[in-house]
Design an enzyme around this catalytic site. Structure first.
Site, mmCIF file in Angstrom:
data_model
loop_
_atom_site.group_PDB
_atom_site.id
_atom_site.type_symbol
_atom_site.label_atom_id
_atom_site.label_comp_id
_atom_site.label_asym_id
_atom_site.label_seq_id
_atom_site.Cartn_x
_atom_site.Cartn_y
_atom_site.Cartn_z
ATOM 1 N N ALA A 160 2.266 2.431 -1.959
ATOM 2 C CA ALA A 160 2.772 1.795 -0.745
ATOM 3 C C ALA A 160 4.290 1.702 -0.742
ATOM 4 O O ALA A 160 4.936 1.886 0.290
ATOM 5 C CB ALA A 160 2.154 0.405 -0.587
ATOM 6 N N ASP A 184 3.553 0.783 6.998
ATOM 7 C CA ASP A 184 3.822 -0.367 7.851
ATOM 8 C C ASP A 184 5.321 -0.488 8.108
ATOM 9 O O ASP A 184 6.125 0.281 7.568
ATOM 10 C CB ASP A 184 3.180 -1.644 7.292
ATOM 11 C CG ASP A 184 3.947 -2.287 6.145
ATOM 12 O OD1 ASP A 184 5.178 -2.105 6.032
ATOM 13 O OD2 ASP A 184 3.316 -3.008 5.354
ATOM 14 N N ALA A 186 7.767 -2.217 7.259
ATOM 15 C CA ALA A 186 8.766 -2.511 6.225
ATOM 16 C C ALA A 186 8.800 -1.464 5.115
ATOM 17 O O ALA A 186 9.493 -1.658 4.115
ATOM 18 C CB ALA A 186 8.500 -3.893 5.621
ATOM 19 N N LYS A 187 8.079 -0.356 5.294
ATOM 20 C CA LYS A 187 8.011 0.627 4.223
ATOM 21 C C LYS A 187 9.077 1.725 4.371
ATOM 22 O O LYS A 187 9.733 1.851 5.400
ATOM 23 C CB LYS A 187 6.622 1.259 4.184
ATOM 24 C CG LYS A 187 5.538 0.271 3.770
ATOM 25 C CD LYS A 187 5.805 -0.335 2.400
ATOM 26 C CE LYS A 187 4.657 -1.191 1.887
ATOM 27 N NZ LYS A 187 4.476 -2.452 2.612
ATOM 28 N N THR A 188 9.212 2.540 3.323
ATOM 29 C CA THR A 188 10.267 3.551 3.255
ATOM 30 C C THR A 188 10.221 4.506 4.429
ATOM 31 O O THR A 188 11.252 4.916 4.960
ATOM 32 C CB THR A 188 10.162 4.339 1.935
ATOM 33 O OG1 THR A 188 10.067 3.404 0.854
ATOM 34 C CG2 THR A 188 11.382 5.211 1.726
#
Length: 388
Positions: A160, A184, A186-188
């Site tokens: 994740a 989601d 907030a991910k890279t």
């Protein structure tokens, strides 16, 4: 962090193509309406190629990715699945939803699963291990894989936070039997929600693809409404708009990771001479995503003071120390299955992990960083650590 920071015209163009091609938002069928536009399928193929995986399967979330992975490996009631005590709660939730028993292990100084503790936890009921590349730093995969292979245990990588990371030049998420990714916000890289699975085995991929789609085998010899099936499943499909955004984000992934690594290094260079801090470790050959810069201080009081002073100058921390309870299994008293598997009292479990996490500080790293940020962080940490 990061994917949302670079959303722009490229994502909008990919979305516009969906509407210009017939506005079919469902990933399957409707061939006469969609004029050859299959964004999710294109995203899967591009992602597999980028990661060096044989197959990729897009799903509705990172949590769904973990649940589908467990189903594809035939894991269920009576089986035990080991993961680490420092992760997001979704890792354990997926195990519980599969019907298997969750077992959490201690972490080492990389804040990932400690291979020494993993060996101690494996029993005749252990069917799989879910290793988490927590906040972008690779776990000790060579050692963990050796343990899994010796004990005939399957390995799932919860990637994740590790999307775009590598170990010894090999992409995270492609070392184990299955890699699970989250997209989601907030991910890279992000599709708002959404996730991906990577596979080397065609058999396991086909089982996962059917299971995430109510058992549909997408048999090309029959229309979808007459489709063949050999098992039940659930609905964890990704929709076309998410696939469109994912295609644009994937093209930016290498630059995102490069920027985060550069900014992480700038922050670390500004504070590494402070005597009271020790950098989180990482395995040899690690190419992390630099999702966050994590270091250890003297004690929990110092960690909380660091957060206070960072907030005072308009900065922040990430997960450690403020969101500890969502990411440490020792606080998940609400998960009955976890309590039972660890003797009924989680406060007495994972003591080594608790000690490490109590004195850890995590600074979020993104793509867009103002030039003065490293010095601002240094001043805040200096006040926190040397004014007590």
């Amino acid at each position: 962090m990061a994917g949302f920071e670079v959303i722009g015209a490229e994502e909008l163009q990919e979305i516009q193509e969906v509407f210009d091609s017939g506005a079919v938002l469902f990933r399957h069928s409707f061939e006469a309406l969609r004029n050859g536009c299959f964004k999710v399928q294109e995203f899967e193929e591009s992602f597999a190629n980028y990661m060096g995986a044989k197959h990729a399967l897009a799903v509705s979330s990172g949590t769904a990715a973990l649940r589908v992975a467990l189903a594809a490996l035939d894991i269920g009631p009576g089986d035990e699945v080991i993961t680490q005590s420092f992760t997001f709660v979704a890792t354990v939730e997926a195990i519980v939803e599969s019907g298997a028993t969750p077992i959490c292990g201690e972490i080492d100084d990389s804040l990932n699963l400690d291979p020494n503790n993993l060996e101690q936890l494996i029993t005749s009921k252990t069917k799989a291990v879910i290793v988490v590349h927590m906040l972008g730093v690779p776990a000790n995969l060579p050692r963990i894989i050796e343990i899994c292979e010796r004990n005939n245990v399957r390995l799932i990588e919860d990637t994740a936070w590790g999307c775009g990371g590598k170990l010894n030049g090999k992409a995270l998420g492609t070392w184990g039997d299955i890699g699970a990714f989250s997209f989601d916000f907030a991910k890279t890289m992000t599709t708002g929600e959404g996730g991906m699975l990577t596979f080397q085995s065609s058999r396991v991929f086909e089982k996962a693809a059917a299971w995430h789609d109510h058992g549909h085998e997408n048999n090309p010899s029959v229309p979808r409404w007459e489709d063949t099936r050999s098992s039940s499943g659930f609905n964890f499909r990704m929709m076309e708009l998410q696939g469109a955004v994912g295609l644009a984000q994937l093209k930016k992934l290498s630059d995102i990771v490069s920027c985060q690594r550069r900014n992480r290094d700038l922050i670390w260079d500004s504070i590494k001479d402070l005597e009271s801090i020790t950098l989180r470790s990482s395995p040899d050959g690690a190419f992390d995503t630099a999702d966050a810069l994590i270091f250890f201080v003297r004690n929990n009081k110092s960690a909380l003071k660091c957060r206070e002073e960072l907030l005072n100058v308009g900065m922040s921390t990430k997960i450690l120390p403020e969101a500890y309870s969502w990411h440490f299994a020792g606080t998940w008293h609400h998960i009955k299955e976890l309590r039972v598997s660890h003797g009924g009292d989680l406060t007495k479990s994972f003591q080594k992990s608790a000690e490490k996490l109590s004195r850890a500080v995590s600074i979020p790293v993104g793509v867009n960083m103002e030039a003065e940020v490293p010095e601002t962080i240094r001043l805040a940490l200096t006040r926190a650590l040397f004014s007590q």
